[in-house]
Write a protein that holds these residues in place. Sequence first.
Motif, PDB file in Angstrom:
ATOM      1  N   GLN A  69      31.412  21.354  -6.807  1.00 33.20           N
ATOM      2  CA  GLN A  69      30.327  21.286  -6.021  1.00 33.20           C
ATOM      3  C   GLN A  69      29.965  20.176  -4.742  1.00 33.20           C
ATOM      4  OE1 GLN A  69      26.309  22.225  -6.741  1.00 33.20           O
ATOM      5  NE2 GLN A  69      26.697  24.083  -4.942  1.00 33.20           N
ATOM      6  N   THR A  70      30.877  20.451  -3.749  1.00 32.19           N
ATOM      7  CA  THR A  70      30.481  19.173  -2.794  1.00 32.19           C
ATOM      8  C   THR A  70      29.891  20.335  -1.905  1.00 32.19           C
ATOM      9  OG1 THR A  70      32.358  18.952  -2.936  1.00 32.19           O
ATOM     10  CG2 THR A  70      31.705  18.235  -1.070  1.00 32.19           C
ATOM     11  N   ARG A  71      28.425  19.891  -1.482  1.00 35.69           N
ATOM     12  CA  ARG A  71      27.579  19.833  -0.679  1.00 35.69           C
ATOM     13  C   ARG A  71      26.711  18.770   0.768  1.00 35.69           C
ATOM     14  NH1 ARG A  71      22.559  21.800  -4.444  1.00 35.69           N
ATOM     15  NH2 ARG A  71      21.807  22.810  -2.549  1.00 35.69           N
ATOM     16  N   VAL A  72      27.140  19.729   1.834  1.00 37.36           N
ATOM     17  CA  VAL A  72      27.452  18.436   3.244  1.00 37.36           C
ATOM     18  C   VAL A  72      26.339  18.242   3.957  1.00 37.36           C
ATOM     19  CG1 VAL A  72      29.056  17.819   5.573  1.00 37.36           C
ATOM     20  CG2 VAL A  72      29.648  18.556   2.408  1.00 37.36           C
ATOM     21  N   MET A  73      25.226  17.530   4.709  1.00 39.02           N
ATOM     22  CA  MET A  73      25.014  17.836   5.656  1.00 39.02           C
ATOM     23  C   MET A  73      24.677  16.250   6.888  1.00 39.02           C
ATOM     24  SD  MET A  73      21.089  16.628   7.396  1.00 39.02           S
ATOM     25  CE  MET A  73      21.206  15.119   6.699  1.00 39.02           C
ATOM     26  N   LEU A  74      25.063  17.236   8.292  1.00 36.65           N
ATOM     27  CA  LEU A  74      24.660  16.167   9.693  1.00 36.65           C
ATOM     28  C   LEU A  74      23.309  16.119   9.688  1.00 36.65           C
ATOM     29  CD1 LEU A  74      26.182  14.278  10.944  1.00 36.65           C
ATOM     30  CD2 LEU A  74      27.122  16.762  12.426  1.00 36.65           C
ATOM     31  N   SER A  75      22.847  14.652  10.261  1.00 36.02           N
ATOM     32  CA  SER A  75      21.740  14.677  10.732  1.00 36.02           C
ATOM     33  C   SER A  75      21.635  15.094  12.304  1.00 36.02           C
ATOM     34  CB  SER A  75      21.600  13.274  10.696  1.00 36.02           C
ATOM     35  OG  SER A  75      22.370  12.016  11.918  1.00 36.02           O
ATOM     36  N   ASP A  76      22.849  15.102  13.254  1.00 35.92           N
ATOM     37  CA  ASP A  76      23.051  15.462  14.332  1.00 35.92           C
ATOM     38  C   ASP A  76      24.099  16.447  14.990  1.00 35.92           C
ATOM     39  OD1 ASP A  76      22.710  15.874  16.852  1.00 35.92           O
ATOM     40  OD2 ASP A  76      22.096  14.015  17.726  1.00 35.92           O
ATOM     41  N   PHE A 122      11.178  18.430   4.305  1.00 38.86           N
ATOM     42  CA  PHE A 122      10.651  16.832   4.422  1.00 38.86           C
ATOM     43  C   PHE A 122      12.195  16.851   5.065  1.00 38.86           C
ATOM     44  CE2 PHE A 122      11.579  12.549   3.069  1.00 38.86           C
ATOM     45  CZ  PHE A 122      10.539  11.995   3.214  1.00 38.86           C
ATOM     46  N   LEU A 123      13.145  16.935   5.017  1.00 34.49           N
ATOM     47  CA  LEU A 123      14.288  16.092   5.497  1.00 34.49           C
ATOM     48  C   LEU A 123      14.689  16.644   7.103  1.00 34.49           C
ATOM     49  CD1 LEU A 123      17.485  15.236   4.896  1.00 34.49           C
ATOM     50  CD2 LEU A 123      17.728  17.548   4.035  1.00 34.49           C
ATOM     51  N   ALA A 124      13.355  17.854   6.955  1.00 31.91           N
ATOM     52  CA  ALA A 124      13.830  18.263   8.575  1.00 31.91           C
ATOM     53  C   ALA A 124      12.317  17.421   9.808  1.00 31.91           C
ATOM     54  CB  ALA A 124      12.898  19.676   8.428  1.00 31.91           C
ATOM     55  N   GLU A 125      11.807  16.939   8.365  1.00 35.29           N
ATOM     56  CA  GLU A 125      10.345  15.946   8.762  1.00 35.29           C
ATOM     57  C   GLU A 125      11.309  14.948   9.634  1.00 35.29           C
ATOM     58  OE1 GLU A 125       5.895  14.361   7.335  1.00 35.29           O
ATOM     59  OE2 GLU A 125       6.576  16.596   6.718  1.00 35.29           O
ATOM     60  N   VAL A 126      11.501  14.197   8.821  1.00 27.67           N
ATOM     61  CA  VAL A 126      12.721  12.980   8.862  1.00 27.67           C
ATOM     62  C   VAL A 126      13.207  13.121  10.247  1.00 27.67           C
ATOM     63  CG1 VAL A 126      13.529  11.208   7.864  1.00 27.67           C
ATOM     64  CG2 VAL A 126      11.906  12.612   6.486  1.00 27.67           C
ATOM     65  N   LEU A 127      14.010  13.967  10.308  1.00 26.05           N
ATOM     66  CA  LEU A 127      15.606  14.733  11.192  1.00 26.05           C
ATOM     67  C   LEU A 127      14.457  14.296  12.761  1.00 26.05           C
ATOM     68  CD1 LEU A 127      17.567  16.486   9.601  1.00 26.05           C
ATOM     69  CD2 LEU A 127      17.912  14.170  10.170  1.00 26.05           C
ATOM     70  N   ASP A 128      13.268  15.268  12.956  1.00 29.29           N
ATOM     71  CA  ASP A 128      11.999  15.469  13.649  1.00 29.29           C
ATOM     72  C   ASP A 128      12.220  13.980  14.237  1.00 29.29           C
ATOM     73  OD1 ASP A 128      13.401  18.197  13.456  1.00 29.29           O
ATOM     74  OD2 ASP A 128      11.138  18.821  13.003  1.00 29.29           O
ATOM     75  N   ASP A 129      11.896  12.882  13.904  1.00 28.98           N
ATOM     76  CA  ASP A 129      10.729  12.152  14.441  1.00 28.98           C
ATOM     77  C   ASP A 129      12.251  11.211  14.718  1.00 28.98           C
ATOM     78  OD1 ASP A 129       9.936   9.331  14.722  1.00 28.98           O
ATOM     79  OD2 ASP A 129       9.392   9.414  12.657  1.00 28.98           O
ATOM     80  N   ASP A 130      11.994  11.573  16.046  1.00 30.66           N
ATOM     81  CA  ASP A 130      12.484  10.252  17.255  1.00 30.66           C
ATOM     82  C   ASP A 130      13.017   8.865  17.625  1.00 30.66           C
ATOM     83  OD1 ASP A 130      13.413  13.415  18.443  1.00 30.66           O
ATOM     84  OD2 ASP A 130      12.314  13.156  19.709  1.00 30.66           O
ATOM     85  N   GLU A 131      11.674   8.569  16.568  1.00 27.64           N
ATOM     86  CA  GLU A 131      10.963   7.207  16.882  1.00 27.64           C
ATOM     87  C   GLU A 131      12.374   6.701  15.291  1.00 27.64           C
ATOM     88  OE1 GLU A 131       8.977   5.893  19.000  1.00 27.64           O
ATOM     89  OE2 GLU A 131       9.408   8.120  19.592  1.00 27.64           O
ATOM     90  N   LEU A 132      13.066   6.950  15.052  1.00 33.32           N
ATOM     91  CA  LEU A 132      13.250   6.157  14.006  1.00 33.32           C
ATOM     92  C   LEU A 132      15.144   6.360  14.217  1.00 33.32           C
ATOM     93  CD1 LEU A 132      11.932   8.549  10.582  1.00 33.32           C
ATOM     94  CD2 LEU A 132      11.687   5.964  11.291  1.00 33.32           C
ATOM     95  N   TYR A 133      15.750   5.351  13.467  1.00 34.15           N
ATOM     96  CA  TYR A 133      17.059   5.610  13.757  1.00 34.15           C
ATOM     97  C   TYR A 133      17.944   5.750  12.723  1.00 34.15           C
ATOM     98  CZ  TYR A 133      16.886   1.941  18.002  1.00 34.15           C
ATOM     99  OH  TYR A 133      16.596   2.150  18.926  1.00 34.15           O
ATOM    100  N   PRO A 134      19.246   6.308  12.068  1.00 29.22           N
ATOM    101  CA  PRO A 134      19.178   6.575  11.361  1.00 29.22           C
ATOM    102  C   PRO A 134      19.285   5.839  10.109  1.00 29.22           C
ATOM    103  CG  PRO A 134      20.712   7.151  13.187  1.00 29.22           C
ATOM    104  CD  PRO A 134      19.808   6.336  13.285  1.00 29.22           C
ATOM    105  N   ASP A 135      19.356   4.496  10.421  1.00 35.02           N
ATOM    106  CA  ASP A 135      18.981   3.326   8.837  1.00 35.02           C
ATOM    107  C   ASP A 135      17.655   3.974   7.883  1.00 35.02           C
ATOM    108  OD1 ASP A 135      18.181   2.172  10.847  1.00 35.02           O
ATOM    109  OD2 ASP A 135      18.490   0.420  10.158  1.00 35.02           O
ATOM    110  N   GLU A 136      16.908   3.921   9.156  1.00 35.50           N
ATOM    111  CA  GLU A 136      15.522   4.284   8.531  1.00 35.50           C
ATOM    112  C   GLU A 136      15.484   5.810   7.813  1.00 35.50           C
ATOM    113  OE1 GLU A 136      13.022   1.008  11.706  1.00 35.50           O
ATOM    114  OE2 GLU A 136      14.194   3.205  12.878  1.00 35.50           O
ATOM    115  N   MET A 137      15.966   6.568   9.275  1.00 34.01           N
ATOM    116  CA  MET A 137      15.530   8.013   8.381  1.00 34.01           C
ATOM    117  C   MET A 137      16.257   8.246   7.198  1.00 34.01           C
ATOM    118  SD  MET A 137      17.066  10.842  11.699  1.00 34.01           S
ATOM    119  CE  MET A 137      16.281  10.515  13.507  1.00 34.01           C
ATOM    120  N   LEU A 138      18.114   7.889   6.337  1.00 37.78           N
ATOM    121  CA  LEU A 138      17.698   7.480   5.134  1.00 37.78           C
ATOM    122  C   LEU A 138      17.359   6.483   4.098  1.00 37.78           C
ATOM    123  CD1 LEU A 138      21.607   6.635   5.966  1.00 37.78           C
ATOM    124  CD2 LEU A 138      20.566   9.002   5.097  1.00 37.78           C
ATOM    125  N   SER A 139      16.395   5.578   4.845  1.00 40.80           N
ATOM    126  CA  SER A 139      15.244   4.684   4.318  1.00 40.80           C
ATOM    127  C   SER A 139      13.912   5.901   4.045  1.00 40.80           C
ATOM    128  CB  SER A 139      14.977   3.655   4.794  1.00 40.80           C
ATOM    129  OG  SER A 139      13.377   3.215   3.859  1.00 40.80           O
TER     130      SER A 139
END
Length: 160
Positions: A69-76, A122-139
């Motif tokens: 099984q492979t599952r994938v998600m793209l932030s934008d 939780f993932l949607a909340e992180v992705l909605d934060d326009d102040e965070l860069y991708p590395d900070e979101m992944l953190s």
Amino acid sequence: MSAADAVDFALAAFREEGVWQLAELTPDHATDVETLVGALRRFPGDGGAVGLVAVEEDFFVVVRVAGQQTRVMLSDITAASEWELAAEVVEHLGLPAVEDEDDPEPAGDLELLSDLGVDAMFLAEVLDDDELYPDEMLSEIARGMGFGELFDDVVGLTSA
């Protein structure tokens, strides 16, 4: 700029005997979905491996491989108009081509990490934060999964 040069980092996260491990992947492993999946299949891990890839401080991809099984998600999804990896993720997901008027939004399986402590809300909340860069979101996502400090150390983020 080549696809590999655009990769900020590519990591594999996996648990062995209940303890999170992180392994750095080469940027070449993160240039397309198939190569990334192949690289992730090499890692043992209880429950498979999770790939975390950030590109040019613009977007990130999370790929989870467990067995076949492979599952994938793209932030934008709009990143697909500029970046080969994002376009390939959109194609892999079977989504229509991105149009110029599309709004930035995540695409793919937002539940791919729910059994690891990061549900879709939780993932949607992180992705909605326009102040965070991708590395900070992944953190933040790594923190939710239980290996935030390890992630921050590997990618060079200062823990708050």
